[in-house]
Design a protein around this motif. Structure first.
Motif, PDB file in Angstrom:
ATOM      1  N   PHE A   1       9.191   2.386 -18.032  1.00 50.91           N
ATOM      2  CA  PHE A   1      10.103   1.765 -17.065  1.00 50.91           C
ATOM      3  C   PHE A   1       9.473   1.792 -15.677  1.00 50.91           C
ATOM      4  O   PHE A   1       9.478   0.781 -14.943  1.00 50.91           O
ATOM      5  N   ARG A   2       8.906   2.927 -15.316  1.00 48.80           N
ATOM      6  CA  ARG A   2       8.241   3.022 -14.004  1.00 48.80           C
ATOM      7  C   ARG A   2       7.103   1.991 -13.912  1.00 48.80           C
ATOM      8  O   ARG A   2       6.969   1.281 -12.908  1.00 48.80           O
ATOM      9  N   ALA A   3       6.307   1.901 -14.943  1.00 49.20           N
ATOM     10  CA  ALA A   3       5.167   0.975 -14.923  1.00 49.20           C
ATOM     11  C   ALA A   3       5.654  -0.475 -14.834  1.00 49.20           C
ATOM     12  O   ALA A   3       5.068  -1.309 -14.116  1.00 49.20           O
ATOM     13  N   HIS A   4       6.731  -0.779 -15.551  1.00 51.69           N
ATOM     14  CA  HIS A   4       7.289  -2.147 -15.551  1.00 51.69           C
ATOM     15  C   HIS A   4       7.770  -2.528 -14.144  1.00 51.69           C
ATOM     16  O   HIS A   4       7.468  -3.628 -13.641  1.00 51.69           O
ATOM     17  N   VAL A   5       8.515  -1.625 -13.520  1.00 48.46           N
ATOM     18  CA  VAL A   5       9.031  -1.908 -12.179  1.00 48.46           C
ATOM     19  C   VAL A   5       7.884  -1.941 -11.158  1.00 48.46           C
ATOM     20  O   VAL A   5       7.868  -2.780 -10.244  1.00 48.46           O
ATOM     21  N   ASP A   6       6.915  -1.066 -11.313  1.00 45.30           N
ATOM     22  CA  ASP A   6       5.763  -1.086 -10.396  1.00 45.30           C
ATOM     23  C   ASP A   6       5.039  -2.429 -10.466  1.00 45.30           C
ATOM     24  O   ASP A   6       4.619  -2.995  -9.444  1.00 45.30           O
TER      25      ASP A   6
ATOM     26  N   VAL B   1      16.126  -4.337  -5.211  1.00 46.49           N
ATOM     27  CA  VAL B   1      15.058  -5.249  -4.768  1.00 46.49           C
ATOM     28  C   VAL B   1      14.737  -6.292  -5.839  1.00 46.49           C
ATOM     29  O   VAL B   1      14.855  -7.498  -5.604  1.00 46.49           O
ATOM     30  N   LEU B   2      14.352  -5.847  -7.033  1.00 42.24           N
ATOM     31  CA  LEU B   2      13.844  -6.802  -8.019  1.00 42.24           C
ATOM     32  C   LEU B   2      14.933  -7.728  -8.562  1.00 42.24           C
ATOM     33  O   LEU B   2      14.751  -8.947  -8.627  1.00 42.24           O
ATOM     34  N   ARG B   3      16.048  -7.171  -8.975  1.00 45.72           N
ATOM     35  CA  ARG B   3      17.109  -8.038  -9.531  1.00 45.72           C
ATOM     36  C   ARG B   3      17.589  -9.073  -8.512  1.00 45.72           C
ATOM     37  O   ARG B   3      17.704 -10.262  -8.844  1.00 45.72           O
ATOM     38  N   PRO B   4      17.886  -8.677  -7.259  1.00 50.30           N
ATOM     39  CA  PRO B   4      18.388  -9.703  -6.321  1.00 50.30           C
ATOM     40  C   PRO B   4      17.314 -10.575  -5.681  1.00 50.30           C
ATOM     41  O   PRO B   4      17.622 -11.677  -5.212  1.00 50.30           O
ATOM     42  N   PHE B   5      16.066 -10.140  -5.639  1.00 54.46           N
ATOM     43  CA  PHE B   5      15.075 -10.881  -4.844  1.00 54.46           C
ATOM     44  C   PHE B   5      13.900 -11.451  -5.639  1.00 54.46           C
ATOM     45  O   PHE B   5      13.107 -12.202  -5.094  1.00 54.46           O
ATOM     46  N   PHE B   6      13.744 -11.089  -6.913  1.00 51.62           N
ATOM     47  CA  PHE B   6      12.601 -11.573  -7.695  1.00 51.62           C
ATOM     48  C   PHE B   6      13.164 -12.464  -8.806  1.00 51.62           C
ATOM     49  O   PHE B   6      13.643 -11.983  -9.831  1.00 51.62           O
ATOM     50  N   ARG B   7      13.087 -13.769  -8.580  1.00 55.29           N
ATOM     51  CA  ARG B   7      13.760 -14.730  -9.445  1.00 55.29           C
ATOM     52  C   ARG B   7      13.303 -14.636 -10.898  1.00 55.29           C
ATOM     53  O   ARG B   7      14.088 -14.801 -11.815  1.00 55.29           O
ATOM     54  N   ASP B   8      12.054 -14.368 -11.131  1.00 56.40           N
ATOM     55  CA  ASP B   8      11.546 -14.352 -12.501  1.00 56.40           C
ATOM     56  C   ASP B   8      11.564 -12.964 -13.130  1.00 56.40           C
ATOM     57  O   ASP B   8      11.012 -12.765 -14.216  1.00 56.40           O
TER      58      ASP B   8
ATOM     59  N   SER C   1       0.835  -1.209   0.000  1.00 60.17           N
ATOM     60  CA  SER C   1       0.000   0.000   0.000  1.00 60.17           C
ATOM     61  C   SER C   1       0.867   1.255   0.000  1.00 60.17           C
ATOM     62  O   SER C   1       0.612   2.212  -0.739  1.00 60.17           O
ATOM     63  N   GLN C   2       1.904   1.248   0.811  1.00 61.23           N
ATOM     64  CA  GLN C   2       2.799   2.395   0.864  1.00 61.23           C
ATOM     65  C   GLN C   2       3.531   2.596  -0.435  1.00 61.23           C
ATOM     66  O   GLN C   2       3.765   3.721  -0.874  1.00 61.23           O
ATOM     67  N   TYR C   3       3.924   1.502  -1.044  1.00 68.96           N
ATOM     68  CA  TYR C   3       4.612   1.597  -2.332  1.00 68.96           C
ATOM     69  C   TYR C   3       3.745   2.352  -3.332  1.00 68.96           C
ATOM     70  O   TYR C   3       4.205   3.291  -3.996  1.00 68.96           O
ATOM     71  N   LYS C   4       2.492   1.960  -3.414  1.00 65.89           N
ATOM     72  CA  LYS C   4       1.598   2.618  -4.379  1.00 65.89           C
ATOM     73  C   LYS C   4       1.422   4.091  -4.055  1.00 65.89           C
ATOM     74  O   LYS C   4       1.400   4.949  -4.940  1.00 65.89           O
ATOM     75  N   ALA C   5       1.320   4.408  -2.765  1.00 63.03           N
ATOM     76  CA  ALA C   5       1.093   5.798  -2.367  1.00 63.03           C
ATOM     77  C   ALA C   5       2.291   6.679  -2.721  1.00 63.03           C
ATOM     78  O   ALA C   5       2.146   7.774  -3.276  1.00 63.03           O
ATOM     79  N   VAL C   6       3.495   6.199  -2.408  1.00 60.09           N
ATOM     80  CA  VAL C   6       4.693   7.009  -2.657  1.00 60.09           C
ATOM     81  C   VAL C   6       4.940   7.157  -4.154  1.00 60.09           C
ATOM     82  O   VAL C   6       5.231   8.246  -4.652  1.00 60.09           O
ATOM     83  N   ARG C   7       4.796   6.073  -4.878  1.00 66.65           N
ATOM     84  CA  ARG C   7       5.038   6.146  -6.325  1.00 66.65           C
ATOM     85  C   ARG C   7       4.014   7.051  -7.010  1.00 66.65           C
ATOM     86  O   ARG C   7       4.356   7.827  -7.902  1.00 66.65           O
ATOM     87  N   SER C   8       2.774   6.968  -6.559  1.00 65.81           N
ATOM     88  CA  SER C   8       1.740   7.842  -7.131  1.00 65.81           C
ATOM     89  C   SER C   8       2.024   9.304  -6.821  1.00 65.81           C
ATOM     90  O   SER C   8       1.770  10.187  -7.642  1.00 65.81           O
ATOM     91  N   ALA C   9       2.552   9.558  -5.628  1.00 68.09           N
ATOM     92  CA  ALA C   9       2.856  10.954  -5.255  1.00 68.09           C
ATOM     93  C   ALA C   9       3.911  11.532  -6.180  1.00 68.09           C
ATOM     94  O   ALA C   9       3.821  12.690  -6.605  1.00 68.09           O
ATOM     95  N   THR C  10       4.920  10.728  -6.531  1.00 69.60           N
ATOM     96  CA  THR C  10       5.942  11.203  -7.476  1.00 69.60           C
ATOM     97  C   THR C  10       5.304  11.528  -8.819  1.00 69.60           C
ATOM     98  O   THR C  10       5.566  12.590  -9.404  1.00 69.60           O
TER      99      THR C  10
END
Ligand SMILES: [Fe+2]
Length: 448
Positions: free
Chosen positions: A131-136, A81-88, A34-43
């Protein structure tokens, strides 16, 4: 705060700090999501009204283009976060790995010169937004599937990092618009109401000092209990009795300093400050320009365009260097507070004030009370150099470069500004800038 760096979280509406007390990884991950969405939307909201051309501008060495801020904050989540922790996870574009690195030498790849960020006509703004949408999308999938403690910690750090860049993006676009001969406005409307009452009368408040503790009391077992590494460890400091003013120095008071020819009187200036002032030709705060049409003889550029200083006399003076703040204090026979004195006072009041969430985007006048304006309006320069606290340990790995490597030649600022997200500031927060820096929202409080 420094390069990215300096200045993290969400208060009402769900801030990063507010989620710290949640227990259980499911609840934790839901809260982070939830916080992720809020902060990214604020940017995204801050950049929404800015054209692709305006988002390319880098108008001073301290600044970065808004497009770069949007890409670099996204790079942080992809890299840490994504490269080291999200295998796919499939990176959006492999070259973005080094292209949007700001200063992390430990990652071992080329880092483009900061001064070249305005040359990034490619990738396009559309590509950066993709890029932002892909990472989100990746972060949402990762958080929905559950993350381990280290990934949770890094995500929270990334959110606080992004909030720092929200402040920087507004700071930078202000300078970009000031530098544009057409002087566009970021937002319409006056920075204060014409019928606002005058600022509180200046008064002095006494504190006993003694042996106190400063620094953030981090609960290391809780990945959501966040502060930056430079706020730790909490430790004891001895303070002599001291006095501090009830509010920040106003434009009216700063005009008295200017009228007393203080910019031409070396007795008030540190040697390095005098040299900087002469070399740069400072005669007033950044963003002030002479204007015979205003009864003060000056006008000031804001995120809301030009305004006569006569309409802002009771608002805090802003965009001054440490050297000007120090000279102002010496001119009046006073001094700047140390960061320990500031935290001693600031920790006794809730971190509320004229922060980004008020939408004013400019300092406003103090309105009464005891010691006020500690949070928001403009950062307050302190007399303290930026060093590590006793026992300071940077974060492990490349993230250790976040704060620690900037601990030379910079002064501490406290309290946040009108472009700091409300949930990002706290009494222990340590911002830092070189002493000649003026492009950020910084002002003055006096001590004795
Ligand atoms: Fe950064």
């Amino acid at each position: 705060m420094a390069q990215t760096s300096s200045t993290g979280a969400q208060g009402q509406g769900g801030g990063v700090q507010a989620i710290r007390s949640r227990v259980g990884s499911d609840t934790r991950d839901t809260a982070i999501r939830s916080q992720y969405k809020a902060v990214r939307s604020a940017t995204s909201a801050l950049a929404a009204g800015i054209s692709a051309e305006d988002q390319m501008v880098q108008s001073c060495p301290e600044a970065s283009p808004m497009k770069w801020h949007q890409a670099h904050t996204t790079w942080f989540f992809e890299t840490f976060v994504l490269r080291p922790f999200f295998r796919d996870y499939k990176p959006f574009r492999e070259e973005f790995r080094w292209l949007f690195n700001s200063y992390y030498n430990s990652l071992g790849e080329e880092i483009p010169e900061k001064s070249l960020r305005s040359a990034f006509s490619r990738p396009s703004l559309d590509d950066v937004l993709a890029f932002r949408a892909h990472v989100d999308q990746g972060m949402d999938r990762l958080l929905a599937s559950g993350v381990d403690e280290e990934a949770a910690r890094r995500t929270v750090l990334g959110l606080n990092h992004e909030q720092q860049h929200q402040e920087l993006a507004l700071t930078d676009i202000k300078h970009a618009f000031f530098s544009n001969p057409l002087h566009p406005t970021y937002i319409a409307g006056p920075p204060s109401e014409e019928n606002d009452p005058p600022a509180s009368k200046l008064s002095w408040h006494s504190f006993n000092g003694g042996l106190i503790e400063i620094g953030y009391p981090l609960q290391t077992a809780d990945p959501l209990d966040f502060c930056f590494d430079n706020e730790t460890p909490r430790h004891k400091v001895y303070l002599e009795p001291f006095q501090i003013t009830n509010r920040k120095v106003t434009c009216r008071e700063y005009l008295e300093f200017m009228s007393d020819d203080a910019y031409t009187r070396p007795e008030f200036w540190l040697s390095e400050g005098w040299d900087n002032m002469k070399r740069a030709g400072w005669q007033a705060p950044l963003y002030w320009r002479r204007d015979a049409g205003d009864k003060t003889g000056w006008r000031v550029f804001t995120l809301r365009g030009w305004h006569g200083v006569s309409a802002l006399l009771d608002t805090p003076v802003c965009h001054v260097s440490f050297f000007e703040a120090d000279a102002f204090a010496r001119w009046g026979g006073r001094r700047l507070p140390t960061e320990a004195e500031w935290e001693c006072v600031g920790s006794q009041t809730p971190p509320r004030g004229n922060l980004l969430d008020t939408g004013t985007l400019h300092p406003t006048a103090a309105r009464g009370g005891d010691v006020e304006q500690l949070f928001g309006d403009c950062w307050e320069w302190t007399a303290s150099a930026y060093t590590g606290y006793p026992g300071y340990q940077p974060l492990p790995g490349a993230l250790g470069e976040y704060n620690g490597k900037f601990m030379s030649g910079q002064m501490i600022l406290r309290g946040g500004s009108c472009v700091t997200p409300a949930s990002h500031i706290r009494a222990t927060y340590r911002n830092f800038f070189p002493p000649a820096t003026r492009w950020h929202f910084a002002g003055i409080r006096l001590a004795n």
